[in-house]
Scaffold this active site. Sequence first.
Site, PDB file in Angstrom:
ATOM      1  N   HIS A 119       0.789  -1.235   0.000  1.00 46.24           N
ATOM      2  CA  HIS A 119       0.000   0.000   0.000  1.00 46.24           C
ATOM      3  C   HIS A 119       0.820   1.284   0.000  1.00 46.24           C
ATOM      4  O   HIS A 119       0.248   2.368  -0.007  1.00 46.24           O
ATOM      5  CB  HIS A 119      -0.957  -0.006   1.193  1.00 46.24           C
ATOM      6  CG  HIS A 119      -0.269  -0.114   2.525  1.00 46.24           C
ATOM      7  ND1 HIS A 119      -0.925   0.151   3.706  1.00 46.24           N
ATOM      8  CD2 HIS A 119       1.012  -0.454   2.881  1.00 46.24           C
ATOM      9  CE1 HIS A 119      -0.094  -0.030   4.726  1.00 46.24           C
ATOM     10  NE2 HIS A 119       1.070  -0.402   4.246  1.00 46.24           N
ATOM     11  N   HIS A 120       2.153   1.177   0.009  1.00 42.90           N
ATOM     12  CA  HIS A 120       2.983   2.381  -0.074  1.00 42.90           C
ATOM     13  C   HIS A 120       3.376   2.717  -1.513  1.00 42.90           C
ATOM     14  O   HIS A 120       4.093   3.690  -1.742  1.00 42.90           O
ATOM     15  CB  HIS A 120       4.252   2.213   0.761  1.00 42.90           C
ATOM     16  CG  HIS A 120       4.007   1.994   2.219  1.00 42.90           C
ATOM     17  ND1 HIS A 120       3.161   2.796   2.945  1.00 42.90           N
ATOM     18  CD2 HIS A 120       4.485   1.049   3.072  1.00 42.90           C
ATOM     19  CE1 HIS A 120       3.134   2.360   4.207  1.00 42.90           C
ATOM     20  NE2 HIS A 120       3.913   1.298   4.305  1.00 42.90           N
ATOM     21  N   ALA A 121       2.932   1.907  -2.474  1.00 46.22           N
ATOM     22  CA  ALA A 121       3.234   2.177  -3.877  1.00 46.22           C
ATOM     23  C   ALA A 121       2.250   3.203  -4.434  1.00 46.22           C
ATOM     24  O   ALA A 121       1.035   3.020  -4.373  1.00 46.22           O
ATOM     25  CB  ALA A 121       3.171   0.896  -4.691  1.00 46.22           C
TER      26      ALA A 121
END
Length: 300
Positions: A119-121
């Site tokens: 989810h940090h992309a």
Amino acid sequence: MLKIAFHPIYVLPLPKGHRFPMEKYELVPQQLLHEGTCSQDNFFEPDYPDEADVLAVHDQSYVEALKDQTLSYREARKIGLPLSERLVEREFIITSGTIKAAEYALKNGVAMNIAGGTHHAYTNQGEGFCMFNDQAVAARWLQRNNLAKKILIVDLDVHQGNGTAEIFQNDPSVFTFSMHGKNNYPFKKEKSDLDIELENGTGDEEYLKILKKTLPRLIEEQRPDFIFYLSGVDILATDKLGKLGCTEAGCKERDRYVLQTCHDLKIPVEVSMGGGYSAHIRNIVDAHANTFRLAQEIYF
């Protein structure tokens, strides 16, 4: 039958001393098979995805830079993993696993990915061990194939889903909900549709009270026809990178509540594993395994 994405490439060797616990991706399915929670029939091996599905979320220039290994030193350093062609292939296959799991969830109510939760992309950059946002890509795949209209992403990792928030920041068809540690990475957070920031040391009672108050209201308001659940176990007090204070029993109750709610309301749910960085690998494996045990118990 519960279907779970797993591919041998998930367990990619990293340099000795690297803090990312790659071995959990091998140990979780081994544990599930050993205890009889799952059989080999539960697991499927995802293929390389159609790149058009990835490009529906991520900028082509960014995807090409990953494939060609032409990211700048600064861009690669933010990802935090030693980049290689094999690692990029791994990210493509993980993303494909989540797409296929979403398809299985439509048929069976729930499906899971041993990896994922990246989810940090962002649309055009990676960070925090994440290169492609698997659940964002799968959400777009569902919509592009007219398999879902309104999607709710329930992100209960200890870290805010900043990339997911950025990707869907102007898209009312995907509601992003992140409940995370206030003082955890990322230190510059994006704006999700709903962010709940938790203070250091937040334990089971307060955590579950907030979740049980929030999730039914969101579902009632948003009326999603599909849910993506990011079930990171880095909310544990034993986690090296997290700052919350939940027990393994509390983490299990969190998973039970989310899965039971989706089951009772007949909303298909795809589950990606997310983070888990406790000092002892057994704590990580058992907390992750609980999520799969509960899916079997509730749905099958």
